[in-house]
Motif scaffolding. Structure first.
Motif, PDB file in Angstrom:
ATOM      1  N   ALA B 536     -20.834  39.125   1.485  1.00 36.28           N
ATOM      2  CA  ALA B 536     -21.628  39.254   2.624  1.00 36.28           C
ATOM      3  C   ALA B 536     -21.842  38.528   3.624  1.00 36.28           C
ATOM      4  CB  ALA B 536     -23.663  38.464   1.256  1.00 36.28           C
ATOM      5  N   LEU B 537     -21.918  37.894   4.600  1.00 35.51           N
ATOM      6  CA  LEU B 537     -21.550  37.402   6.043  1.00 35.51           C
ATOM      7  C   LEU B 537     -22.230  35.998   4.950  1.00 35.51           C
ATOM      8  CD1 LEU B 537     -21.356  36.470   8.616  1.00 35.51           C
ATOM      9  CD2 LEU B 537     -23.256  37.042   9.253  1.00 35.51           C
ATOM     10  N   GLU B 538     -23.522  35.673   5.307  1.00 40.23           N
ATOM     11  CA  GLU B 538     -24.681  34.410   4.332  1.00 40.23           C
ATOM     12  C   GLU B 538     -23.688  33.847   3.421  1.00 40.23           C
ATOM     13  OE1 GLU B 538     -28.177  35.305   3.265  1.00 40.23           O
ATOM     14  OE2 GLU B 538     -28.773  33.197   3.607  1.00 40.23           O
ATOM     15  N   ASP B 539     -22.716  34.652   2.445  1.00 36.88           N
ATOM     16  CA  ASP B 539     -22.079  33.654   1.311  1.00 36.88           C
ATOM     17  C   ASP B 539     -20.661  33.000   1.735  1.00 36.88           C
ATOM     18  OD1 ASP B 539     -23.882  34.235  -0.258  1.00 36.88           O
ATOM     19  OD2 ASP B 539     -22.852  36.565  -1.203  1.00 36.88           O
ATOM     20  N   VAL B 540     -20.463  34.122   3.090  1.00 36.52           N
ATOM     21  CA  VAL B 540     -18.824  33.507   3.218  1.00 36.52           C
ATOM     22  C   VAL B 540     -19.061  32.264   4.249  1.00 36.52           C
ATOM     23  CG1 VAL B 540     -17.140  34.083   4.992  1.00 36.52           C
ATOM     24  CG2 VAL B 540     -18.150  35.846   3.109  1.00 36.52           C
ATOM     25  N   VAL B 541     -20.349  31.917   5.028  1.00 39.44           N
ATOM     26  CA  VAL B 541     -20.627  31.064   5.891  1.00 39.44           C
ATOM     27  C   VAL B 541     -21.104  29.825   5.616  1.00 39.44           C
ATOM     28  CG1 VAL B 541     -20.447  31.566   8.073  1.00 39.44           C
ATOM     29  CG2 VAL B 541     -22.866  31.753   6.707  1.00 39.44           C
ATOM     30  N   ASN B 542     -22.023  29.889   3.986  1.00 44.62           N
ATOM     31  CA  ASN B 542     -22.267  28.652   3.276  1.00 44.62           C
ATOM     32  C   ASN B 542     -21.091  28.150   2.113  1.00 44.62           C
ATOM     33  OD1 ASN B 542     -24.262  28.552   4.438  1.00 44.62           O
ATOM     34  ND2 ASN B 542     -25.218  30.272   3.488  1.00 44.62           N
ATOM     35  N   VAL B 543     -20.523  28.148   2.516  1.00 41.03           N
ATOM     36  CA  VAL B 543     -19.182  27.869   1.444  1.00 41.03           C
ATOM     37  C   VAL B 543     -19.340  26.811   1.080  1.00 41.03           C
ATOM     38  CG1 VAL B 543     -18.397  29.487   0.774  1.00 41.03           C
ATOM     39  CG2 VAL B 543     -17.242  28.161   2.530  1.00 41.03           C
ATOM     40  N   PRO B 544     -19.395  26.005   0.341  1.00 40.76           N
ATOM     41  CA  PRO B 544     -19.548  23.867  -0.077  1.00 40.76           C
ATOM     42  C   PRO B 544     -18.378  24.048   0.790  1.00 40.76           C
ATOM     43  CG  PRO B 544     -19.748  25.368  -2.347  1.00 40.76           C
ATOM     44  CD  PRO B 544     -19.370  26.320  -1.563  1.00 40.76           C
ATOM     45  N   ALA B 545     -17.529  24.107   0.052  1.00 40.36           N
ATOM     46  CA  ALA B 545     -16.105  23.360   1.161  1.00 40.36           C
ATOM     47  C   ALA B 545     -16.095  23.636   2.329  1.00 40.36           C
ATOM     48  CB  ALA B 545     -15.181  23.772   0.382  1.00 40.36           C
ATOM     49  N   ARG B 546     -16.947  24.406   3.255  1.00 42.92           N
ATOM     50  CA  ARG B 546     -16.595  24.587   4.504  1.00 42.92           C
ATOM     51  C   ARG B 546     -17.633  22.897   5.116  1.00 42.92           C
ATOM     52  NH1 ARG B 546     -20.060  27.463   7.825  1.00 42.92           N
ATOM     53  NH2 ARG B 546     -19.450  27.572   9.796  1.00 42.92           N
TER      54      ARG B 546
END
Lengths: 461, 580
Positions: B536-546
């Motif tokens: 899901a886009l939301e999961d991808v953009v919210n990864v903590p490492a980013r």
């Protein structure tokens, strides 16, 4: 010098008098005009040559005829200054207006005022608490700053200026401010409002007023602020006072400048204002600051009304390029019944960073201010969106921000005219309390360490 | 010359008319009993029109006017660096000594300290044939800058005598066989460009450490840039950032008609700032000219020429010089004010008709040149413009944009959103990349230009998508376009925004800029893969490492850590796929 009186007027045009062949007259020299009925008027030399002299008459040229006698007084305009000026009300040309005796001069000071050597200036860095949250938190004022109020007709800029004059104090010392108030072309009603308020609060004893009202000669307005600033400089740099100069209304001043320019048939710049208006305004605004080796300071609060609420009008525009920020009064907030209606978004204090933080206000000040600003800006933007798509379309974060914008306006901005909030408890702690309306995870501008220390519900004791 | 009996005929503000002298155009004259300095700007029958560099109130017709025979010149030689001058090269600290904290008038001060002794070490020897621009010897002027003493323009011959030793700037250090004596100090008229052999094409970027400038809109060494912007949009901060961090050898900073407190801030701050290259105080390479808005307007007009002449002098030694003029609008206004006092026929908005040619002449003094001595030197000019109301259709902005090759457009909207530097990436431009790209390929990475193109293309696409979002909201977009928006947001917030007041973030070198840009593209790449694999886009953009990767730029040692952080981010993004 000479007592010679000339009767060689050739032309009279607007506020200007042209006369022929005199002995050498100095540029900027002061002139006395004796009308045929014995009335005296004053003026200043604007242009001088062997053949012709142009004199600008402060009291206007009404009743001047070709028989009028003109005497050159041999000196440029000087103001008698003394510490006795504190507590006095003077007119726009520096004469007593309060029925009191003439000022006994300690010194005669040139009113044009020389530029402060930039090398000799000291960087302003002491925070001034105004007790108004919007200003203290978001556009902090620093001693030695020039911070104008950009307002428009019908808005309560006078109340704000008075509240600042009343409440301004330094947090790191007990020194009080002396207020130098300069009125340029304001109405008698406004003037009475100011004087009454200063009297009521006892501030008049600590103030010196220079007053040119709407029915006083327009040309006189060009010297009134110079007199006020000359007095301010004397008090600040000869007698170590911290001086707060409030002048209102700069727009009237600029109108007078335009009037003289037109009478001289000068090539106009934008909207008919003279091309040198920037330099002229700078010669007033730049007389603020601190100087190395002197204890006193001059902080300026010019008030100007933006014609047609237009911030790109030459008067606010040129002012904004010279002053160190601006406080913008919003008609929208005023109409919502919010006092003080300060729109923090276009407002700015360029010296804020130098005056806040650990040891000056509080370590979290910058963070809190950034967060308030960001949240309020986003909230206001969302209002526009909601008008189109409705609140249902917003996610949780946006809803909180939208709500916060209202809270910010109604609770943080809004305060009463005599409410004096301290920077720590009154303003910053209050801001933290209001920020609890937003989930901490959305408060991205706040450092975690400040959340741990100051957040009312999340702090770690 | 002194036999002439010049007297003042008329005074109107800074403009004085004299009769009884027949000076040359632009000759310096002494006006009145106090000997105020002025410059002849018009000859009209038997009248000479003079602009006076000091306040004229109290001056009367009939007072004397004396010619000096010289045009407005600056003193060039060791002792220019670390100095702060007014518009006509009077050192401000000297003025403070003679007239106190307020600038009064009638005081003269030499631009160089004529008494100070410098250790001159000769590099040319007896019998050498030297000509204009050749280096005779050196003086260690500041810790970091070696001052090269040159043969003044117009002089050449065989050296009869030259000796290392301690000299002041007026003592002869070298004698030629024809008897010409050469001192360390030379004078040069400010309105005349200093000579050089030829101009080169600009091929080397001026590195500034400011990501949006270096990466998207680079300025070449010897190039010209204009920064127009309304008040409060960050012109001065941008200029100061350039003065601090640009990799020029010498910086000349002209505060032209600006705020007094701002100059004080620069004066307070610069001596404490360290040059990232040498570790020495930045002040060691800097000369400042301060003519604040309330100082005499004619001196403001001259300040720009004073500054560029000093810049050219260091260029002739083979240095790369960066000159900042803040603000050229105030300079133009000074021209307008003088012109209107001369009752000249005005051009647009009251500015004189020669405004654009004056602007062009000034910017044309920039350039990367082969010096007379055969070396390589450059003057880069960065001019701030303060358009009224922020509207750049006015004459000064337009006159500037016709000449400069780089346009950094400051935007009030971005400033209001506290996006700093508030340079609008959609309307700014630089014409230098084609000539600089080879340098980037050779010195940074071979695909540097391609990465830049990708980044700016993404920003363009975002602008188009935003228009749709304004109408229908972002949820209505397909997932790949939502990702593009997210990537563009990352470019804006992580890359283009840069905090000038943050110790670490204030400066990024080109290599780091490249790595950061690559990281953004890598995020795009990995996210696309993950989303194609069902994440899901939301999961991808919210990864903590980013978030870590983005926040990392505020920590020192980011260059070493960024690769690791990038790897962690890519891994977490890949994991979002498995989670589904």
């Amino acid at each position: 010098m000479t007592g010679k009186e000339y009767r060689t007027i050739t032309d009279v045009k607007g506020p200007l008098v042209f006369l022929n062949k005199t002995e050498p007259v100095a540029f900027g020299e002061i002139v006395e005009l004796r009308l045929t009925d014995g009335t005296l008027k004053n003026g200043q030399v604007l242009d001088t040559s062997d053949d012709q002299v142009i004199v600008q008459v402060f009291e206007g040229t009404a009743s001047i005829d070709k028989q009028t006698g003109i005497k050159f007084l041999g000196d440029v305009f000087k103001l008698p200054v003394s510490t006795d000026m504190i507590g006095r009300i003077l007119d726009g040309a520096g004469r007593p207006r309060d029925g009191g005796p003439a000022i006994v001069a300690d010194e005669m000071a040139d009113i044009i005022g020389a530029a402060i050597n930039p090398y000799s200036r000291q960087s302003p860095s002491s925070f001034i608490q105004t007790g108004i949250s919007a200003i203290d938190a978001c556009t902090s004022l620093v001693r030695g700053q020039k911070l104008p109020i950009f307002s428009a007709s019908g808005l309560p800029h006078n109340d704000i200026a008075l509240q600042i004059a009343r409440q301004a104090k330094l947090v790191d010392s007990d020194d009080d401010f002396v207020v130098v108030f300069c009125a340029m072309g304001i109405t008698a009603e406004e003037y009475n409002f100011f004087v009454h308020d200063l009297e009521r609060t006892g501030a008049l004893e600590n103030a010196c007023l220079f007053v040119n009202l709407a029915d006083d000669p327009a040309v006189e307005r060009l010297i009134t602020p110079r007199l006020a600033l000359t007095a301010a400089e004397y008090l600040a740099f000869e007698h170590d006072y911290h001086v707060l100069v409030i002048y209102t209304d700069m727009t009237n001043y600029c109108e007078s400048l335009r009037q003289i320019g037109a009478a001289r048939e000068e090539v106009p710049g934008r909207r008919g204002y003279p091309g040198y208006m920037y330099t002229d305004l700078a010669m007033l605004y730049e007389r603020a600051g601190l100087v190395k080796g002197k204890k006193g300071s001059i902080t300026q609060f010019p008030i100007l009304t933006m014609p047609g609420d237009d911030i790109t009008h030459p008067i606010p525009d040129l002012s904004g390029y010279i002053t160190e920020g601006q406080i913008v009064i919003s008609r929208e907030l005023h109409q919502k019944g919010i006092y003080p209606p300060i729109n923090v978004l276009p407002s700015l204090s360029r010296l804020m960073n130098a005056g806040i933080g650990d040891g000056k206000t509080r370590e979290d000040h910058k963070s809190v201010s950034d967060q308030l600003y960001a949240a309020y800006a986003q909230g206001r933007e969302l209002r526009g969106l909601v008008a189109i798509v409705g609140e249902d379309a917003l996610n949780e974060r946006d809803l909180q921000l939208l709500k916060f914008a209202d809270i910010f306006e109604n609770q943080f901005l809004r305060q009463s005219r005599d409410e004096d909030r301290s920077i720590g408890e009154g303003t910053l702690d209050y801001a933290w309390e209001l920020l609890t309306n937003i989930d901490t995870k959305y408060l991205v501008r706040l450092d975690q360490k400040w959340i741990d220390k100051y957040h009312p519900t999340e702090k770690k004791e | 010359m002194s036999k002439e009996n010049g007297v003042i005929y008329r005074i109107s503000g800074p403009v004085v008319t004299a009769v009884g002298i027949s000076p040359r155009m632009y000759e310096v004259v002494r006006v009145g009993d106090e000997g105020l300095m002025g410059e002849v700007i018009e000859l009209h029958g038997d009248q000479s029109v003079i602009q006076v560099y000091e306040e004229t109130s109290g001056v009367r017709p009939g007072e004397p006017v004396v010619r000096t025979g010289q045009t407005l010149s600056v003193q060039l030689g060791p002792g220019l660096l670390t100095k702060i001058y007014d518009g006509i090269q009077r050192p401000l600290p000297e003025l403070e000594k003679t007239m106190g904290v307020f600038i009064t008038r009638g005081v003269d001060a030499d631009g160089l300290d004529l008494e100070k002794i410098w250790a001159f070490s000769a590099t040319a020897k007896k019998g050498d044939s030297v000509s204009s621009g050749d280096v005779l010897g050196t003086v260690q002027e500041t810790k970091t800058i070696e001052h090269r003493v040159m043969v003044p323009p117009g002089i050449s011959g065989k050296i009869k005598e030259i000796k290392s030793g301690d000299y002041n700037v007026t003592q002869t250090v070298c004698t030629l066989e024809d008897g010409t004596e050469v001192q360390m100090m030379q004078k040069w008229p400010v309105r005349t460009p200093r000579p050089f052999t030829k101009k080169h094409a600009p091929e080397v970027p001026l590195q500034t450490g400011q990501r949006i400038l270096d990466f998207l809109f680079p300025l070449a060494k010897g190039g010209t840039a204009g920064i127009p912007g309304p008040f409060g949009s960050g012109k001065t901060v941008t200029q100061q950032q350039l003065a601090k961090w640009s990799d020029a050898d010498i910086v000349v900073y002209i505060g032209c008609g600006e705020r007094g407190n701002e100059m004080t801030e620069v004066l307070d701050e610069f001596p404490h700032l360290m040059d990232p290259k040498t570790g020495e105080a930045l002040m060691n390479r800097t000369t400042m000219i301060a003519n604040t808005s309330n100082m005499p307007v004619a001196a403001r007009e001259a300040s720009v020429y004073t500054g560029i002449t000093i810049a050219e002098y260091f260029r002739d030694m083979g240095y790369d010089v960066a000159l900042m003029a803040d603000s050229t609008s105030r300079w133009a206004e000074a021209m307008r004010e003088i012109s209107s006092r001369l009752e000249e026929m005005p051009g647009e908005e009251g500015y004189p008709a020669y405004l654009s040619s004056r602007l062009a002449e000034f910017y044309e003094r920039a350039g990367r040149v082969e010096t007379l001595a055969g070396g390589d030197g450059s003057v880069s000019v960065i001019g701030a413009v303060s358009p009224p109301g922020g509207d750049i259709s006015e004459p000064v902005s337009q006159g500037t944009l016709r000449i400069v090759k780089v346009f950094w457009g400051l935007d009030a909207g971005l400033a209001r959103q506290r996006h700093f530097p508030a340079i609008n990436w959609l309307n700014s431009y630089s014409l230098y990349p084609p000539s600089l790209d080879q340098w980037y390929r050779d010195n940074i990475k071979s695909d540097f230009p391609e990465i830049r193109t990708e980044i700016s293309a993404l920003l363009q696409v975002e602008a188009e998508l935003q228009e749709i979002v304004q109408l229908v909201g972002s949820d209505a977009l397909p997932v790949d376009q939502q990702l593009t928006l997210e990537v563009a947001r990352m470019i804006r917030e992580f890359f283009l925004q840069q905090n000038a007041f943050h110790d670490v973030d204030t400066y990024s070198d080109l290599k780091l800029q490249y790595t950061m840009a690559k990281a953004i593209l890598s995020f795009q790449e990995e996210s696309k893969k993950a989303i194609a694999g069902g994440a899901a886009l939301e999961d991808v953009v919210n990864v903590p490492a980013r978030t870590d990767l983005m926040r990392g730029r505020f920590e020192s040692g980011y260059e070493e850590k960024i690769d690791e952080m990038l790897e962690a981010m890519n891994k977490q993004i890949a994991d979002t796929m498995e989670a589904n």
